[in-house]
Design a protein around this motif. Structure first.
Motif, PDB file in Angstrom:
ATOM      1  N   ASP A 131      29.766  44.889  31.028  1.00  0.00           N
ATOM      2  CA  ASP A 131      28.811  45.415  32.717  1.00  0.00           C
ATOM      3  C   ASP A 131      29.693  45.273  34.000  1.00  0.00           C
ATOM      4  O   ASP A 131      29.622  44.622  34.768  1.00  0.00           O
ATOM      5  CB  ASP A 131      27.504  43.914  32.981  1.00  0.00           C
ATOM      6  N   VAL A 132      31.022  45.776  33.836  1.00  0.00           N
ATOM      7  CA  VAL A 132      32.038  45.962  34.533  1.00  0.00           C
ATOM      8  C   VAL A 132      31.832  46.181  35.920  1.00  0.00           C
ATOM      9  O   VAL A 132      32.581  45.437  36.875  1.00  0.00           O
ATOM     10  CB  VAL A 132      33.427  45.880  33.753  1.00  0.00           C
ATOM     11  N   ALA A 133      31.076  47.438  36.044  1.00  0.00           N
ATOM     12  CA  ALA A 133      30.746  47.913  37.915  1.00  0.00           C
ATOM     13  C   ALA A 133      29.914  46.892  38.160  1.00  0.00           C
ATOM     14  O   ALA A 133      30.232  46.459  39.180  1.00  0.00           O
ATOM     15  CB  ALA A 133      30.500  48.222  36.961  1.00  0.00           C
ATOM     16  N   ALA A 134      29.245  45.787  37.687  1.00  0.00           N
ATOM     17  CA  ALA A 134      28.810  44.782  37.822  1.00  0.00           C
ATOM     18  C   ALA A 134      29.617  43.685  38.482  1.00  0.00           C
ATOM     19  O   ALA A 134      29.284  43.361  39.576  1.00  0.00           O
ATOM     20  CB  ALA A 134      27.257  44.299  36.992  1.00  0.00           C
ATOM     21  N   LEU A 135      30.299  43.187  37.418  1.00  0.00           N
ATOM     22  CA  LEU A 135      31.319  42.363  37.640  1.00  0.00           C
ATOM     23  C   LEU A 135      32.055  42.680  38.955  1.00  0.00           C
ATOM     24  O   LEU A 135      32.827  41.664  40.162  1.00  0.00           O
ATOM     25  CB  LEU A 135      31.559  42.071  36.388  1.00  0.00           C
ATOM     26  N   LEU A 136      33.118  43.730  39.026  1.00  0.00           N
ATOM     27  CA  LEU A 136      33.581  44.601  40.416  1.00  0.00           C
ATOM     28  C   LEU A 136      32.687  44.157  41.727  1.00  0.00           C
ATOM     29  O   LEU A 136      33.210  43.587  42.354  1.00  0.00           O
ATOM     30  CB  LEU A 136      33.822  45.601  39.895  1.00  0.00           C
TER      31      LEU A 136
END
Length: 360
Positions: A252-257
């Protein structure tokens, strides 16, 4: 298959090819499952494992590579993403006269270290076995293939799904609430823990930041690399007060960014810096080392380059300067205008495979 720059780039393309015409299978060098493996299987891909490449285990490694190709004569295309360390795979593929044997240049190491002689020898030894050369840019291609080899190299951009990373105020609010980041200045970094990522310097920067901005967090997303154990142990030191958060490999890197406030990228060297591109796609301001290629800065005003010769204090000043009053915006149009959205790029790569790899 963990979340490194090359792995992420390959997965971005894999998700967007027509898998009814073309399928990716993966030959990896680790026994433990990686963050992408469940997704790979869900998309129809298979994963084969080789032992790690070590000097003491080299004879066994060469044997396993040969056994793999003997057991799988159905493969016609080999596209390697291990730079010069793909030498043994390329050699075995060439011995079986595969029509498509490609190495892909993802980085351009600078300076001299304990692996420099090995890199120099292997990159020259591998070249005669290649039928195709791929690179993310001119600099990396020249390093791996030489000036002559670069003349017929194919540039394949480290493209991303711009829509997936597009800034969303709603997602940001949700992530900060769930991660308990509200009221904190969140300094982020994504990537593995290998030496080029320069986590030691990042920790020095964060220590200097804490001295002037106690209400901050350092969020490290990623796993793998020879330095992971050391950084994890350091993060447990009571002096940090629990303000270093290691999230491991995440899907979920896109959300964490979205939930971060600034992205730091102090690498000693990068081929392109796909993590930095993802940060820009999320609308984040970026502080990167001047060792990172400038062609990775595509969203106007988002990337600030600093020398690693600068003090940690100078990096802190830049972090505080750019986060003061920063307004997140939708940068997806800039990503597409730079030719770095994956949809069109995946179609082009697929066509190369089908036309030059012996058909469907």
């Amino acid at each position: 298959m963990n979340r490194g720059g090359a792995e992420t780039m390959v997965m971005n393309y894999y998700r967007h090819i027509d898998r009814s015409r073309l399928q990716f299978d993966f030959l990896v060098h680790r026994e433990t499952p990686g963050i992408y493996e469940e997704e790979i299987r869900s998309l129809g891909g298979r994963i084969y494992r080789l032992p790690p490449i070590t000097l003491s285990g080299l004879a066994e490694y060469r044997k396993k590579v040969a056994e793999f190709f003997d057991a799988h004569p159905e493969y016609r295309l080999v596209h390697g993403h291990c730079s010069e360390l793909g030498y043994w795979v390329y050699r075995e593929a060439a011995a079986r006269k595969l029509p498509f044997i490609a190495a892909h240049a993802h980085s351009s190491p600078l300076g001299v270290d304990r692996n420099s002689l090995q890199r120099f020898l292997l990159k020259h030894l591998m070249r005669p076995y290649l039928t195709h050369r791929f690179t993310c840019n001119e600099l990396c291609g020249r390093w791996l293939f030489g000036r002559l080899g670069m003349r017929n190299a194919i540039v394949v951009r480290n493209a991303i799904d711009a829509e997936k990373f597009r800034y969303s105020p709603e997602v940001r609010e949700q992530v900060r609430k769930e991660m308990k980041w509200d009221g904190k200045l969140v300094v982020g970094h994504t990537g593995n823990f290998s030496w080029p990522k320069n986590h030691e310097f990042l920790l020095r920067v964060f220590r200097a930041l804490l001295a002037v901005q106690p209400e901050c967090l350092l969020v490290l997303v990623g796993s793998g690399g020879e330095g992971e154990e050391k950084i994890r142990a350091e993060a447990q030191n009571p002096e940090w007060g629990g303000k270093i958060r290691l999230l491991g490999g995440r899907d979920d890197v896109a959300a964490l960014l979205q939930g971060m406030d600034v992205f730091t990228f102090p690498s000693w060297f990068e081929g392109f810096g796909i993590a930095m591109l993802e940060a820009q796609a999320a609308g984040l301001p970026v502080v990167a080392s001047d060792r990172v290629p400038e062609d990775g800065a595509v969203a106007p005003g988002h990337v600030n380059f600093l020398s690693l010769r600068e003090s940690p204090g100078a990096w802190v000043e830049k972090i505080l300067e750019i986060t003061d009053g920063w307004r997140r915006t939708d940068t997806s149009a800039a990503i597409r205008a730079a030719g770095l959205d994956v949809v069109h790029n995946a179609e082009r790569l697929q066509q190369i495979y089908l036309e030059q790899g012996g058909g469907e």
